[in-house]
Structures are given as structure tokens and as C-alpha cells.
Write an enzyme that holds these catalytic residues in place. Structure first.
Site, PDB file in Angstrom:
ATOM      1  N   ARG A 120      14.992  -3.286  -6.222  1.00 22.91           N
ATOM      2  CA  ARG A 120      13.785  -2.546  -6.527  1.00 22.91           C
ATOM      3  C   ARG A 120      14.210  -1.089  -6.468  1.00 22.91           C
ATOM      4  NH1 ARG A 120       8.194  -3.140  -3.228  1.00 22.91           N
ATOM      5  NH2 ARG A 120       9.048  -1.329  -2.148  1.00 22.91           N
ATOM      6  N   LYS A 178      -0.784   0.337   3.451  1.00 24.30           N
ATOM      7  CA  LYS A 178      -1.255   0.047   2.088  1.00 24.30           C
ATOM      8  C   LYS A 178      -2.103  -1.214   1.995  1.00 24.30           C
ATOM      9  CE  LYS A 178       3.144  -2.093   0.846  1.00 24.30           C
ATOM     10  NZ  LYS A 178       4.540  -1.729   0.592  1.00 24.30           N
TER      11      LYS A 178
END
Ligand SMILES: *Cc1c(COP(=O)(O)O)cnc(C)c1O
Length: 352
Positions: free
Chosen positions: A131, A36
Site C-alpha cells: 500500500r 478513523k
């Protein structure tokens, strides 16, 4: 060569990824390479595959598409919990995904069946970083439902720490994940091929532990590109930390006062700035700014200081060095700066 640009040293990335495969392979942990931060740049990704990486992991479908469109052949893992609304594209472009929501998994199953394919499911487990992740108590239930669905296969379980809450992946957390893997296998009479213990923050745990338990996979990004672990951002011995260089151009250089003069109000960011009066100073302006890169993540390679930045300018104290317009200045980048520079359309990517 145009500026601003980011120079990518492929040899250094190749070295880093090969070393990491060796290091983690010594305790039978396989690496999925996270793409990413380089937006799935095909030239960079090619080097990862040549080094022996088989799984490319990215948080965005757009990046996975980019790699597929460039003819990259690998297994693709979607890192970010798939959007319900993107389920069709997820099964089309990604071979597997990290999941936490049963309704999304049902949607993935529906589209996988329509497309006549099998989509791999990792269930992410919450271990305290807060998260993504299913609370451990509900994982068994979700496994049961996933096993009933067609079009999806349970590839394994995983966890992600040291991202939101800064929680360390230690022996206790990794032990919990291993235990959960064993329990699931016994309860459902199956084998979980993959137990994915985390990211670049797992380096210290890996080094210290005599026994990695059931953990047989890590998803690594920052260690590959910047050569460090991510709990303390310490360099990993033998890895390059300077595979990326940001280059900007001097557009003004002069001796000027260090102390702004006139009535002080807000600056470009809405703050009322304060500067020490250091007398006259050699200053340079660079043709790069916040629209190009996260300036706070830059470190000049030369003995010069960043004083501040606006959208299109970085203002430097060049100390004992006199620059002239057209000179180039090089910087190291941290992860945030690398992410922003690789993403900015204004920064040229120069692969060496
Ligand atoms: C980004 C990401 C990683 C890679 O993290 P690094 O710190 O770059 O190694 C791993 N897992 C998930 C779920 C991610 O989103």
C-alpha cells in the site's frame, strides 16, 4: 430508544486502551490512537486522552476537524498520505502526517511557511504490503530533500503492513525498519524521534520478540475498539471484544417457508439466489439493512442466524426463539461493520 443504534461502552474502551498502553509500554513502545473507525467521535476520543494517549491519528481531515472543533486537545497525525490538493488544510488541522511523495511534502512545506508553523513529517517505508510507502532504496534521497525544506520537520519513519497485501510484520520486517532508522541517523547526523512500526497486526511480533529494536511507536485502532490483533483476529487476553453493540428492531416475525416459491430470477444484488428447503422456519425481519451497516460483518449475540439482507432489511432465521414486532436484537460487529455503522447517518450513536 431509537433503532438501529450502536451502543458504545466507554468503560470497556477505556480499559482496553489502558491495558494496551501498559502492554506495549513494557517494551517502551508508545501508542498513537487511531480514530478513523469511530469517525473522530469526541465522546470516545475523550476517553482515549484520559487514559494517557497523546497522539490521535486519523486518515481523514474531516475527522481531525471534527475533533478540533469539539475542543479536543492532542497532537493530531494524518494517517492517509496527504492529497496535494489538500496541503493547506493538512497543515492547518494536522500537526503531523505520514508521507510518501516529495512533491506533496514540498506543498506542505509551502503552506506551513505561509501559516508560520512547523508540520511534522513521517516518511513511510514500503516493506512488502504494497500500500503506501517509499521503496527503501529511495528513502535516503527523500530524507535529504526533506531536511532542506523549511516549515517541515522530520519526525521519523514508519511502515504499514497487513493492510493491502496481508503481509505479516515479523522480526525481519521490523529489523529492516530499525536498520534503516540507524542508517539515516548516521548518514545525516540526526536523531529520529519516532520509528512507527505498524498497527494492530504487530501484536504477535511484539509478544514474540525479545528486542523491539528501534521501534518505539505503534498506531492502534482495532485493538483498542475490538480487543483483538489483526493477523488472525484473535482476542488479546484481558481486553473486551464487545465494547460496541449494534441493536436492530424486529418489524415482522412469522413462521414462513424457507424456500422461495415461483420462478427464480435475480435478487436485489444481481445474483440468482439458491436456498436449501428446510421446511417451515421461524423468520424475523429487522429494520436495518445494507444502507446502515456491512451486514456480512455482523454476528448475532443470540442463537439465531442471518439469512440475508437488502438495502433496508435483514432476514433472520430465529430458530427456537419467537420474536414479536418491537423486540430488539443485538449483534457483535467486525471492523468493517463498525466502520460502516459509525459512518452511516441512519444509525444512532448511543454512548454509555
Ligand atoms: C488505519 C491505520 C492504522 C490502524 O490500523 P488498526 O489495524 O486499526 O490498528 C495504522 N496505520 C495506518 C497508516 C492506518 O491507515
Amino acid at each position: 430508544m431509537s433503532t438501529p443504534r450502536i451502543e458504545v461502552d466507554l468503560k470497556k474502551i477505556a480499559h482496553n486502551v489502558s491495558r494496551l498502553i501498559e502492554i506495549y509500554g513494557a517494551k517502551d513502545i508508545r501508542i498513537s490512537a487511531v480514530t478513523k473507525v469511530v469517525c473522530g467521535n469526541p465522546d470516545i476520543v475523550e476517553v482515549l486522552l484520559q487514559a494517557g494517549i497523546g497522539v490521535l491519528a486519523d486518515s481523514r481531515i474531516a475527522n481531525i476537524r471534527r475533533m478540533r472543533d469539539a475542543g479536543i486537545e492532542a497532537r493530531f497525525l494524518l494517517l492517509r498520505t496527504p492529497f496535494f490538493s489538500q496541503a493547506e488544510a493538512v497543515v492547518k488541522y494536522a500537526d503531523m502526517s505520514l508521507n510518501t511523495d516529495l512533491s506533496v511534502i514540498q506543498e506542505l512545506s509551502r503552506f506551513a511557511l505561509l501559516q508560520g508553523i512547523q508540520h511534522g513529517i513521517f516518511l513511510m517505508v514500503e516493506l512488502g504490503d504494497l500500500r503506501e510507502g517509499l521503496m527503501p532504496a529511495v528513502v535516503h534521497d527523500v530524507v535529504e530533500h526533506v531536511l532542506e525544506l523549511d516549515g517541515v520537520v522530520l519526525e521519523g519513519i514508519g511502515t504499514n503492513l497487513a493492510c493491502f497485501g496481508g503481509i505479516k510484520p515479523d522480526a525481519e520486517k521490523m529489523g529492516q525498519l530499525s536498520l534503516l532508522a540507524n542508517e539515516i541517523e548516521v548518514e545525516f547526523g540526526l536523531i529520529l524521534p519516532c520509528v512507527s512500526g505498524g498497527n494492530s497486526a504487530n501484536y504477535d511480533w511484539f509478544n514474540a520478540t525479545p528486542d523491539v529494536g528501534r521501534i518505539n511507536n505503534l498506531r492502534l485502532g482495532e485493538s483498542i475498539y475490538l480487543g483483538c490483533e489483526t493477523l488472525h483476529r484473535k482476542p488479546i487476553p484481558g481486553l473486551f471484544t464487545d465494547a460496541f453493540t449494534l441493536v436492530a428492531e424486529v418489524i415482522e416475525s412469522a413462521i414462513k417457508p424457507s424456500f422461495p416459491y415461483g420462478e427464480v430470477c435475480q435478487d436485489v444484488s444481481g445474483q440468482v439466489p439458491q436456498f436449501p428447503d428446510l421446511g417451515p422456519m421461524r423468520r424475523a425481519i429487522l429494520g436495518i439493512g445494507r444502507q446502515d451497516v456491512l451486514v456480512s460483518g455482523l454476528t448475532p449475540r443470540a442463537e439465531i442466524d442471518i439469512l440475508g439482507a437488502s438495502s433496508d432489511h435483514i432476514i433472520m432465521n430465529t430458530k427456537n426463539t419467537t420474536y414479536v414486532a418491537g423486540d430488539e436484537v443485538a449483534f457483535d460487529l467486525n471492523y468493517g461493520a463498525l466502520l460502516s455503522a459509525m459512518t452511516s447517518p441512519y444509525v444512532e450513536k448511543l454512548v454509555l
